[in-house]
Design a protein around this motif. Structure first.
Motif, PDB file in Angstrom:
ATOM      1  N   ALA A  16     -31.525 -25.621 103.364  1.00 54.15           N
ATOM      2  CA  ALA A  16     -32.565 -26.304 104.380  1.00 54.15           C
ATOM      3  C   ALA A  16     -33.988 -26.614 103.471  1.00 54.15           C
ATOM      4  N   ALA A  17     -34.739 -27.454 103.863  1.00 52.54           N
ATOM      5  CA  ALA A  17     -36.279 -27.547 103.602  1.00 52.54           C
ATOM      6  C   ALA A  17     -36.785 -26.617 103.716  1.00 52.54           C
ATOM      7  N   GLU A  18     -37.795 -26.201 102.922  1.00 53.42           N
ATOM      8  CA  GLU A  18     -38.688 -25.098 103.273  1.00 53.42           C
ATOM      9  C   GLU A  18     -39.734 -25.476 104.055  1.00 53.42           C
ATOM     10  N   ASN A  19     -40.115 -26.608 104.033  1.00 53.80           N
ATOM     11  CA  ASN A  19     -41.080 -27.304 104.961  1.00 53.80           C
ATOM     12  C   ASN A  19     -40.806 -28.594 105.600  1.00 53.80           C
ATOM     13  N   PHE A  20     -41.317 -29.096 106.425  1.00 48.94           N
ATOM     14  CA  PHE A  20     -41.138 -30.550 107.091  1.00 48.94           C
ATOM     15  C   PHE A  20     -41.521 -31.637 106.217  1.00 48.94           C
ATOM     16  N   ALA A  21     -42.330 -31.201 105.141  1.00 47.07           N
ATOM     17  CA  ALA A  21     -42.616 -32.597 104.605  1.00 47.07           C
ATOM     18  C   ALA A  21     -41.502 -32.633 103.286  1.00 47.07           C
ATOM     19  N   GLY A  22     -40.362 -32.196 103.323  1.00 52.35           N
ATOM     20  CA  GLY A  22     -39.307 -32.226 102.341  1.00 52.35           C
ATOM     21  C   GLY A  22     -39.614 -31.477 101.084  1.00 52.35           C
ATOM     22  N   GLY A  23     -40.227 -30.545 101.058  1.00 53.15           N
ATOM     23  CA  GLY A  23     -40.566 -29.948  99.793  1.00 53.15           C
ATOM     24  C   GLY A  23     -39.319 -29.247  99.225  1.00 53.15           C
ATOM     25  N   GLY A  24     -39.253 -28.027  98.593  1.00 53.68           N
ATOM     26  CA  GLY A  24     -38.113 -27.594  97.803  1.00 53.68           C
ATOM     27  C   GLY A  24     -37.184 -27.095  98.964  1.00 53.68           C
ATOM     28  N   ARG A  25     -36.002 -27.119  98.553  1.00 52.55           N
ATOM     29  CA  ARG A  25     -34.806 -26.469  99.515  1.00 52.55           C
ATOM     30  C   ARG A  25     -34.733 -24.900  99.208  1.00 52.55           C
ATOM     31  N   LYS A  26     -34.087 -24.395 100.347  1.00 50.78           N
ATOM     32  CA  LYS A  26     -33.990 -22.748 100.202  1.00 50.78           C
ATOM     33  C   LYS A  26     -32.487 -22.458 100.825  1.00 50.78           C
ATOM     34  N   LEU A  27     -31.846 -21.653 100.136  1.00 52.11           N
ATOM     35  CA  LEU A  27     -30.571 -20.969 100.736  1.00 52.11           C
ATOM     36  C   LEU A  27     -31.027 -19.693 101.361  1.00 52.11           C
ATOM     37  N   THR A  28     -30.740 -19.833 102.675  1.00 48.25           N
ATOM     38  CA  THR A  28     -30.990 -18.693 103.492  1.00 48.25           C
ATOM     39  C   THR A  28     -29.445 -17.984 104.094  1.00 48.25           C
ATOM     40  N   VAL A  29     -29.231 -16.643 103.929  1.00 46.56           N
ATOM     41  CA  VAL A  29     -27.818 -16.158 104.306  1.00 46.56           C
ATOM     42  C   VAL A  29     -28.334 -15.017 105.331  1.00 46.56           C
ATOM     43  N   LYS A  30     -27.585 -14.781 106.566  1.00 48.71           N
ATOM     44  CA  LYS A  30     -27.916 -13.722 107.491  1.00 48.71           C
ATOM     45  C   LYS A  30     -26.572 -13.223 107.828  1.00 48.71           C
ATOM     46  N   GLY A  31     -26.883 -12.006 108.097  1.00 50.68           N
ATOM     47  CA  GLY A  31     -25.281 -11.362 108.720  1.00 50.68           C
ATOM     48  C   GLY A  31     -25.915  -9.941 109.529  1.00 50.68           C
ATOM     49  N   MET A  32     -25.010  -9.318 109.951  1.00 53.33           N
ATOM     50  CA  MET A  32     -25.136  -8.055 110.647  1.00 53.33           C
ATOM     51  C   MET A  32     -24.093  -6.958 109.732  1.00 53.33           C
ATOM     52  N   VAL A  33     -24.585  -5.675 109.630  1.00 50.42           N
ATOM     53  CA  VAL A  33     -23.742  -4.641 108.931  1.00 50.42           C
ATOM     54  C   VAL A  33     -23.995  -3.543 109.642  1.00 50.42           C
ATOM     55  N   GLU A  34     -22.878  -2.914 109.899  1.00 48.85           N
ATOM     56  CA  GLU A  34     -22.614  -1.673 110.601  1.00 48.85           C
ATOM     57  C   GLU A  34     -22.718  -0.590 109.554  1.00 48.85           C
ATOM     58  N   VAL A  35     -23.856   0.316 109.832  1.00 50.56           N
ATOM     59  CA  VAL A  35     -24.349   1.285 108.992  1.00 50.56           C
ATOM     60  C   VAL A  35     -23.929   2.668 109.482  1.00 50.56           C
ATOM     61  N   PRO A  36     -23.920   3.834 108.718  1.00 52.34           N
ATOM     62  CA  PRO A  36     -23.561   4.994 109.050  1.00 52.34           C
ATOM     63  C   PRO A  36     -24.245   5.827 109.590  1.00 52.34           C
ATOM     64  N   THR A  37     -25.847   5.744 109.173  1.00 50.93           N
ATOM     65  CA  THR A  37     -26.615   6.718 109.672  1.00 50.93           C
ATOM     66  C   THR A  37     -28.002   5.809 109.950  1.00 50.93           C
ATOM     67  N   THR A  38     -28.966   6.263 110.564  1.00 51.09           N
ATOM     68  CA  THR A  38     -30.131   5.890 111.451  1.00 51.09           C
ATOM     69  C   THR A  38     -30.950   5.435 110.209  1.00 51.09           C
ATOM     70  N   ASN A  39     -31.199   5.929 109.037  1.00 51.34           N
ATOM     71  CA  ASN A  39     -31.777   5.748 107.912  1.00 51.34           C
ATOM     72  C   ASN A  39     -31.149   4.795 106.737  1.00 51.34           C
ATOM     73  N   SER A  40     -30.084   4.115 107.213  1.00 53.25           N
ATOM     74  CA  SER A  40     -29.296   3.478 106.269  1.00 53.25           C
ATOM     75  C   SER A  40     -29.849   1.972 106.246  1.00 53.25           C
ATOM     76  N   GLU A  41     -30.030   1.274 105.318  1.00 51.69           N
ATOM     77  CA  GLU A  41     -30.576  -0.077 105.118  1.00 51.69           C
ATOM     78  C   GLU A  41     -29.605  -0.897 104.332  1.00 51.69           C
ATOM     79  N   PRO A  42     -29.270  -2.147 104.803  1.00 55.48           N
ATOM     80  CA  PRO A  42     -28.228  -3.049 104.003  1.00 55.48           C
ATOM     81  C   PRO A  42     -28.968  -3.882 103.188  1.00 55.48           C
ATOM     82  N   HIS A  43     -28.502  -4.306 101.996  1.00 58.38           N
ATOM     83  CA  HIS A  43     -29.342  -5.262 101.238  1.00 58.38           C
ATOM     84  C   HIS A  43     -28.289  -6.353 100.626  1.00 58.38           C
ATOM     85  N   LEU A  44     -28.590  -7.348 100.319  1.00 58.07           N
ATOM     86  CA  LEU A  44     -27.936  -8.340  99.668  1.00 58.07           C
ATOM     87  C   LEU A  44     -28.784  -8.770  98.383  1.00 58.07           C
TER      88      LEU A  44
END
Length: 111
Positions: A16-44
């Motif tokens: 999608a465009a980064e702003n309504f003025a039709g500037g550059g485009r950006k790929l955005t990926v989102k998801g959910m990951v089941e982690v085994p501990t409360t201090n675990s953080e997923p990264h892509l």
């Protein structure tokens, strides 16, 4: 992750465009990951090997843990964003340790 298969869900990928003025485009990926501990953080991150198909963005999923955390499986969000040039991508593949966890079609949003 040792000792089992990492669970993921609710993946989405948008070009999608980064702003309504039709500037550059950006790929955005989102998801959910089941982690085994409360201090675990997923990264892509971009995979080291770009793959053989230039229309598919390969992303490597990792999970890190810092400090002290309790053992409790919980779902946490993960996010990736990248400025796009040219035609962009038609799909995103999420991998971990060489295993394909998900293949997502990129939705192109035209503003």
């Amino acid at each position: 992750m040792a000792g089992g298969t990492l669970k993921t869900k609710d993946w989405s990928a948008e070009d999608a465009a980064e702003n309504f003025a039709g500037g550059g485009r950006k790929l955005t990926v989102k998801g959910m990951v089941e982690v085994p501990t409360t201090n675990s953080e997923p990264h892509l991150a971009k995979a080291v090997s770009p793959g053989i198909n230039p229309t598919i963005r390969l992303l490597e999923l990792s999970v890190t843990a810092e400090g002290v955390g309790g053992e409790a499986f919980t779902w946490k969000p993960v996010h990736y964003a990248e400025a796009l040039e040219g035609d962009g991508f038609t799909q995103v593949e999420i991998t971990m340790g060489g295993q394909n966890l998900a293949t997502i079609d990129v939705q192109r949003i035209i503003n």
